[in-house]
Design a protein around this motif. Structure first.
Motif, PDB file in Angstrom:
ATOM      1  N   GLU A  59       0.826  -1.240   0.169  1.00 15.83           N
ATOM      2  CA  GLU A  59       0.093  -0.049  -0.116  1.00 15.83           C
ATOM      3  C   GLU A  59       0.878   1.473   0.011  1.00 15.83           C
ATOM      4  O   GLU A  59       0.432   2.180  -0.464  1.00 15.83           O
ATOM      5  CB  GLU A  59      -0.721   0.047   1.325  1.00 15.83           C
ATOM      6  N   VAL A  60       1.857   1.197   0.714  1.00 16.46           N
ATOM      7  CA  VAL A  60       2.736   2.255   1.090  1.00 16.46           C
ATOM      8  C   VAL A  60       4.097   2.550  -0.090  1.00 16.46           C
ATOM      9  O   VAL A  60       4.468   3.852  -0.217  1.00 16.46           O
ATOM     10  CB  VAL A  60       3.209   2.058   2.417  1.00 16.46           C
ATOM     11  N   LEU A  61       4.260   1.481  -0.924  1.00 14.41           N
ATOM     12  CA  LEU A  61       5.234   1.203  -1.785  1.00 14.41           C
ATOM     13  C   LEU A  61       4.766   1.587  -3.158  1.00 14.41           C
ATOM     14  O   LEU A  61       3.845   1.046  -3.491  1.00 14.41           O
ATOM     15  CB  LEU A  61       6.328   0.444  -1.561  1.00 14.41           C
ATOM     16  N   PRO A  62       5.629   2.400  -4.127  1.00 13.32           N
ATOM     17  CA  PRO A  62       5.029   2.605  -5.315  1.00 13.32           C
ATOM     18  C   PRO A  62       5.369   1.598  -6.327  1.00 13.32           C
ATOM     19  O   PRO A  62       5.923   1.827  -7.489  1.00 13.32           O
ATOM     20  CB  PRO A  62       5.489   4.056  -5.840  1.00 13.32           C
TER      21      PRO A  62
END
Lengths: 101, 101
Positions: B49-52
């Motif tokens: 969720e937090v990493l692209p």
DNA sequence: AAATCTTATCGTAAATTTACGATAAACTAT
DNA sequence: ATAGTTTATCGTAAATTTACGATAAGATTT
């Protein structure tokens, strides 16, 4: 990923740590750094004598350490004298200790 | 290269440092470690969720950190809970500080 | 000028890394 | 049983790394 100004600065730090860590991520380069730390400075040839790898490979590792700015080379023809980049060495020390808290 | 018993032990240390450093040599993996350090533990999905980057890539980075024994995963079906491997985290801290003297 | 010395760079090959989408595996909930 | 959730793994492509020998560059010595 959340992108506050704080996080962006933090990202830059992480990139710098990763850059240093990557340079430290090969045993040969650690040996070179230790060697430089002990002898203060040395020529490429000193390392070639001591390492079980080809001269061109030593030169390549030196290039990577130089690009990571962990060492610096001073031309002293026809030799090149390498030393630790004290400023960045301190920076690496600081940045790593901070990372590990 | 000279090969006293002392040096061989030292070489092992350097290999261990290189192994840790290599694992730390990518910004994404540093972000993961920082995240784990803050949240204590988390699931793969939290990081995704937090990493692209893609889920499979996150999983691959987790695998590398696990192989370097800097983190550990505990099955908690169907999720997997990751935490920092405290023992080795301390070891890394110690070994790095020692390296930088 | 020629030979020598030191070191970087080139060309190349093999291995590894990084990234992705697709799929499988394992368990839960309906 | 079926559907859904979560995450690893597979297959693959592009980029990078590691290593080597050969060669070039730059300076000194003969």
């Amino acid at each position: 990923m959340s992108r506050t100004l704080k996080n962006i600065k933090h990202d830059d730090d992480l990139k710098q740590i990763a850059r240093f860590a990557k340079a430290l991520g090969h045993p040969t380069r650690l040996i070179i750094l230790k060697y430089l730390d002990n002898k203060n400075c040395c020529f490429t040839g000193d390392l070639v004598e001591v390492l079980p790898i080809a001269q061109s490979t030593v030169s390549q590792h030196l290039k990577e350490l130089k690009e990571a700015e962990l060492i610096q080379g001073e031309v002293n023809p026809p030799k090149i004298k390498y030393c630790i980049n004290q400023k960045n060495w301190e920076k690496a020390k600081k940045i790593f200790c901070e990372f590990f808290k």
